[in-house]
Design an enzyme around this catalytic site. Structure first.
Site, PDB file in Angstrom:
ATOM      1  N   ASP A   1       0.828  -1.214   0.000  1.00  8.16           N
ATOM      2  CA  ASP A   1       0.000   0.000   0.000  1.00  8.16           C
ATOM      3  C   ASP A   1       0.860   1.260   0.000  1.00  8.16           C
ATOM      4  O   ASP A   1       2.047   1.234   0.348  1.00  8.16           O
ATOM      5  CB  ASP A   1      -0.890   0.026   1.245  1.00  8.16           C
ATOM      6  CG  ASP A   1      -1.956  -1.050   1.218  1.00  8.16           C
ATOM      7  OD1 ASP A   1      -1.983  -1.834   0.244  1.00  8.16           O
ATOM      8  OD2 ASP A   1      -2.759  -1.110   2.174  1.00  8.16           O
ATOM      9  N   ASP A   2       0.216   2.367  -0.352  1.00  4.97           N
ATOM     10  CA  ASP A   2       0.715   3.740  -0.156  1.00  4.97           C
ATOM     11  C   ASP A   2       1.742   4.196  -1.184  1.00  4.97           C
ATOM     12  O   ASP A   2       2.260   5.302  -1.083  1.00  4.97           O
ATOM     13  CB  ASP A   2       1.316   3.945   1.245  1.00  4.97           C
ATOM     14  CG  ASP A   2       0.301   3.743   2.347  1.00  4.97           C
ATOM     15  OD1 ASP A   2      -0.903   3.686   2.024  1.00  4.97           O
ATOM     16  OD2 ASP A   2       0.696   3.630   3.513  1.00  4.97           O
TER      17      ASP A   2
ATOM     18  N   HIS B   1      -5.922   2.718  -4.073  1.00  6.74           N
ATOM     19  CA  HIS B   1      -5.826   3.012  -2.637  1.00  6.74           C
ATOM     20  C   HIS B   1      -6.304   4.437  -2.391  1.00  6.74           C
ATOM     21  O   HIS B   1      -5.827   5.111  -1.477  1.00  6.74           O
ATOM     22  CB  HIS B   1      -4.378   2.826  -2.184  1.00  6.74           C
ATOM     23  CG  HIS B   1      -4.216   2.596  -0.703  1.00  6.74           C
ATOM     24  ND1 HIS B   1      -4.975   1.689   0.001  1.00  6.74           N
ATOM     25  CD2 HIS B   1      -3.371   3.153   0.211  1.00  6.74           C
ATOM     26  CE1 HIS B   1      -4.611   1.695   1.266  1.00  6.74           C
ATOM     27  NE2 HIS B   1      -3.651   2.582   1.430  1.00  6.74           N
TER      28      HIS B   1
ATOM     29  N   HIS C   1      -5.284   9.121  -0.153  1.00  8.33           N
ATOM     30  CA  HIS C   1      -5.168   8.293   1.057  1.00  8.33           C
ATOM     31  C   HIS C   1      -6.207   8.711   2.088  1.00  8.33           C
ATOM     32  O   HIS C   1      -5.937   8.837   3.286  1.00  8.33           O
ATOM     33  CB  HIS C   1      -3.762   8.366   1.652  1.00  8.33           C
ATOM     34  CG  HIS C   1      -3.421   7.200   2.533  1.00  8.33           C
ATOM     35  ND1 HIS C   1      -3.629   7.208   3.882  1.00  8.33           N
ATOM     36  CD2 HIS C   1      -2.898   5.966   2.246  1.00  8.33           C
ATOM     37  CE1 HIS C   1      -3.241   6.056   4.407  1.00  8.33           C
ATOM     38  NE2 HIS C   1      -2.792   5.276   3.425  1.00  8.33           N
TER      39      HIS C   1
ATOM     40  N   HIS D   1       3.740  -2.369   2.980  1.00  5.09           N
ATOM     41  CA  HIS D   1       3.746  -1.009   2.442  1.00  5.09           C
ATOM     42  C   HIS D   1       5.028  -0.748   1.655  1.00  5.09           C
ATOM     43  O   HIS D   1       6.109  -1.182   2.061  1.00  5.09           O
ATOM     44  CB  HIS D   1       3.623   0.033   3.565  1.00  5.09           C
ATOM     45  CG  HIS D   1       2.314  -0.042   4.302  1.00  5.09           C
ATOM     46  ND1 HIS D   1       2.091  -0.951   5.318  1.00  5.09           N
ATOM     47  CD2 HIS D   1       1.160   0.673   4.161  1.00  5.09           C
ATOM     48  CE1 HIS D   1       0.851  -0.789   5.773  1.00  5.09           C
ATOM     49  NE2 HIS D   1       0.266   0.180   5.098  1.00  5.09           N
TER      50      HIS D   1
END
Length: 718
Positions: free
Chosen positions: A97-98, A148, A152, A249
């Protein structure tokens, strides 16, 4: 027939709409930048990972069906009954993620390639726009991508329109970078199905309506907490050979532990018979990324360039603020340095020097000055100067100004009448009629102290001095607007005049109080009439003729400042426009030597920067401050604002002390910065537009109320 001089034409107004639209566009652009920068990272507030079955829960959160809370991490919610899927045994779908992150995403990809593994990357749309090449690399190396959100954002806490916007923008960003549309979605701050909340579940159901397949996790490594490589490996390892979707991540912070954990986890579990694949391949579903339409790809490209443009604008604004701050501090340093030199020079000149007692002619141009003219003339006649004549030139007044003076029958006072021709013409009429070689030019709303004329002309003991500026003070300062102008006169005008005196580039002797040698005036052809700032134009001409122009702080004149915002606007509009006219007229001073060169290379650039360019940028700076209120910590903003206010207060206190004024008006300084400053920079905007479109601004006369006469005693005391 030539129209009277004291007539105003209609000002241009269309630019105000353009300015407003421009500021709104700037705020929108900065808002885009604020939304896509400073993005956080990490998963939701999950409990510590255990070695037990993380997919099961004894109870489900309110609003979350039991099959979802106890089911697999892949959720299809576009049907009446939710469907969940899990990874087969010994099948791991690593998810990151991210990202994409320019530092960590390439290292994660390198680790996956070294160990022949594939994974799924849930990317933030704003970061996709920043690094589209990384998204293309992810796909080129056989990995899968999902959404995603764009910024965020916590979808569970957002209204429906914001959820739709977050998902739509992310799909467009990915489509613009890759030509593909994604259907997988992992909401930020999510973790295991058992920890899904009611609002979070509703957000996923809404997303399913736009074609998204939700992906949560079986194993949350919480690597964003940097628990250590060994703990990340342990958290990512499924128990008893089961399959899992593992949450990790590749962006949002320092991910060196994650990269190190991959180099341990991948060979270790591969040796145990695990395979590492994408989410879609793990559940046996078709490829999740679909070809994007031409319109979506174009929208994504436009979105990427919009975001980049917003970044450039924000960078330019930061640069502008930095330049303005440096210039402001440098200006203050130069002002204080020059003021100290000026004070030391004045105080050192206590030795014997020739006393100037030559005859003086005081010329008072007057147009409808009935409110103040009697007080002005009486103050001049009461001067403690041995040989003085006063010439009042009535410029076609319609309020009986000349009659008032004639009825006073004062010795040494002459009244000249002429048809309305403007202030420069009235001054030139008085100059021609004057008998003395030293001339003092005074506005009709100005009141002198008894020693003003004497102190004003003493500088003429130096034969190189052609003109002397006095110290103008605001008489009507009891109201808030008057206090603001009082502070401006003391802080700005008089600090500047001390600096100009030391640097020998005085651009303006104010019309309220100035002394000239007749020789200097006649040498430059008298008072010019082709600009609205005849005092500035005249001073520049005298300087360029080779004369010195100095400042005498002890020669005090009390003047009536505008008592309403409308009058203030009209006065400053004329001043600013006329100053620009004079600057353009005398631009060739840049190439001259001597006094003219000092004006051209010191005075004119100073005026251009601090009276025109920086005020023109002030609306944008205020919009940037509003942007700061929305996106920056309030503590930082408050500290910055109070720091600047403290610096201004110290400057104001220093200036008030130099002028021997009381510190009481300092309380009005914060309000001056919030209201008065905006009026002043809007005046500059109006003046520049008028000059650019070639409109000829006529004389704007201020309606007098007589406050200079009525309040002069209070002003002297205050």
């Amino acid at each position: 027939m030539t129209p009277p001089r004291h007539v105003a034409r209609r000002d241009p107004r269309a630019h105000w709409l353009l300015l407003l639209l421009g500021l709104v566009l700037l705020l929108a652009t900065l808002t885009v930048h604020g939304l896509v920068t400073g993005l956080g990272g990490g998963s939701g507030p999950a409990a510590a990972v255990t070695d037990g079955d993380q997919g099961a829960a004894e109870t489900s959160a309110a609003g979350v069906p039991e099959p979802v809370a106890a089911g697999g991490p892949v959720l299809r919610l576009d049907r009446p009954e939710p469907v969940t899927r899990t990874m087969p045994d010994r099948t791991i779908a690593l998810t990151f993620d991210d990202g994409p992150d320019p530092r960590w995403t390439p290292q994660v990809l390198d680790a996956l390639r070294r160990h022949h593994a594939h994974a799924t990357f849930f990317v933030v749309g704003a970061r996709v726009n920043e690094h589209p090449e990384l998204i293309r690399r992810i796909l080129a190396e056989g990995h899968e991508i999902g959404s995603h959100t764009f910024t965020h954002a916590d979808l569970a806490s957002q209204p429906g329109w914001r959820r739709d916007l977050e998902l739509s923008l992310t799909r467009k960003a990915i489509a613009g970078a890759t030509g593909r549309e994604v259907t997988l979605l992992r909401p930020p701050f999510s973790s295991l199905p058992s920890e899904l909340t009611g609002p979070g579940y509703e957000a996923l159901r809404d997303a399913a309506g736009s074609g998204h397949l939700a992906v949560l996790a079986d194993r949350d490594t919480r690597d964003w907490e940097r628990p250590g490589t060994a703990q990340i490996v342990k958290a990512a390892t499924p128990p008893r050979g089961r399959g899992a979707v593992v949450l990790m991540h590749d962006g949002g912070g320092d991910r060196d532990q994650t990269v190190a954990a991959l180099d341990r986890l991948l060979p270790e579990l591969t040796g145990q018979g695990y395979r590492f694949t994408t989410v879609s391949a793990g559940i046996g579903a078709p490829e999740s990324a679909l070809p994007a339409s031409t319109g979506t790809r174009l929208s994504g490209t436009a979105l990427r360039w919009t975001q980049r443009g917003a970044g450039w604008v924000a960078g330019a604004m930061n640069l502008l603020l930095g330049i303005a701050l440096v210039l402001g501090v440098a200006r203050l340093a130069v002002q204080v340095f020059c003021a100290q030199r000026h004070v030391r020079r004045v105080r050192r000149s206590t030795g014997p020097r020739p006393e100037v007692r030559a005859p003086v002619s005081v010329i008072v141009p007057a147009y409808n000055e009935a409110a103040n003219i009697a007080a002005t003339v009486r103050s001049l006649i009461a001067s403690a100067y041995p040989t003085l004549e006063v010439i009042v030139v009535d410029d076609g007044s319609t309020d009986g100004t000349a009659d008032i003076v004639e009825r006073m029958r004062l010795r040494g006072v002459r009244v000249l009448r002429q048809a309305n021709a403007g202030k420069p013409a009235a001054l030139n009429t008085g100059i021609r009629a004057a008998r003395a070689e030293l001339l003092v030019l005074v506005d009709g709303d100005t009141v002198f102290q008894s020693d003003t004329v004497y102190r004003l002309v003493q500088g003429f003991a130096d034969r190189s001095v052609g003109a002397i500026s006095g110290n103008t003070k605001v008489a009507n300062r009891r109201r808030l607007l008057g206090r603001w102008q009082h502070l401006e006169y003391v802080i700005g005008f008089n600090l500047d005049r001390r600096m100009y005196d030391v640097l020998e580039c005085m651009p303006t002797i104010p019309g309220a109080i100035g002394a000239f040698r007749r020789e200097a005036l006649l040498g430059v052809g008298g008072v010019p009439a082709d600009t609205l700032a005849e005092d500035t134009d005249l001073t520049m001409k005298v300087l360029r003729a080779g004369w010195r122009v100095v400042y005498e702080e002890a020669a005090i004149a009390w003047t009536e400042a505008p008592s309403s915002l409308r009058q203030l606007w009209r006065q400053r509009y004329r001043w600013c426009y006329g100053t620009m006219q004079a600057m353009w007229k005398h631009r060739h001073a840049l190439r001259e030597s001597g006094a003219g060169g000092k004006l051209g290379r010191r005075g004119l650039p100073y005026l251009m920067v601090f009276q025109i360019l920086l005020p023109l940028t002030a609306p944008a700076v205020d919009v940037f401050a509003l942007y700061g209120l929305l996106f920056l910590p309030w503590s930082t903003l408050a500290l910055s604002w109070f720091g600047l206010l403290l610096l201004q207060a110290l400057t104001a206190g220093y200036a008030l002390r130099l002028d021997r004024e009381r510190f009481g008006p300092l309380w009005a300084l914060p309000l001056q910065q919030l209201v008065y400053r905006q009026v002043m920079y809007l005046v500059v905007v109006q003046s520049v537009v008028t000059a650019v479109i070639g409109n000829r601004l006529r004389w704007h006369r201020m309606v007098r109320t007589g406050e200079a006469a009525a309040l002069v005693t209070a002003a002297r005391a205050g």
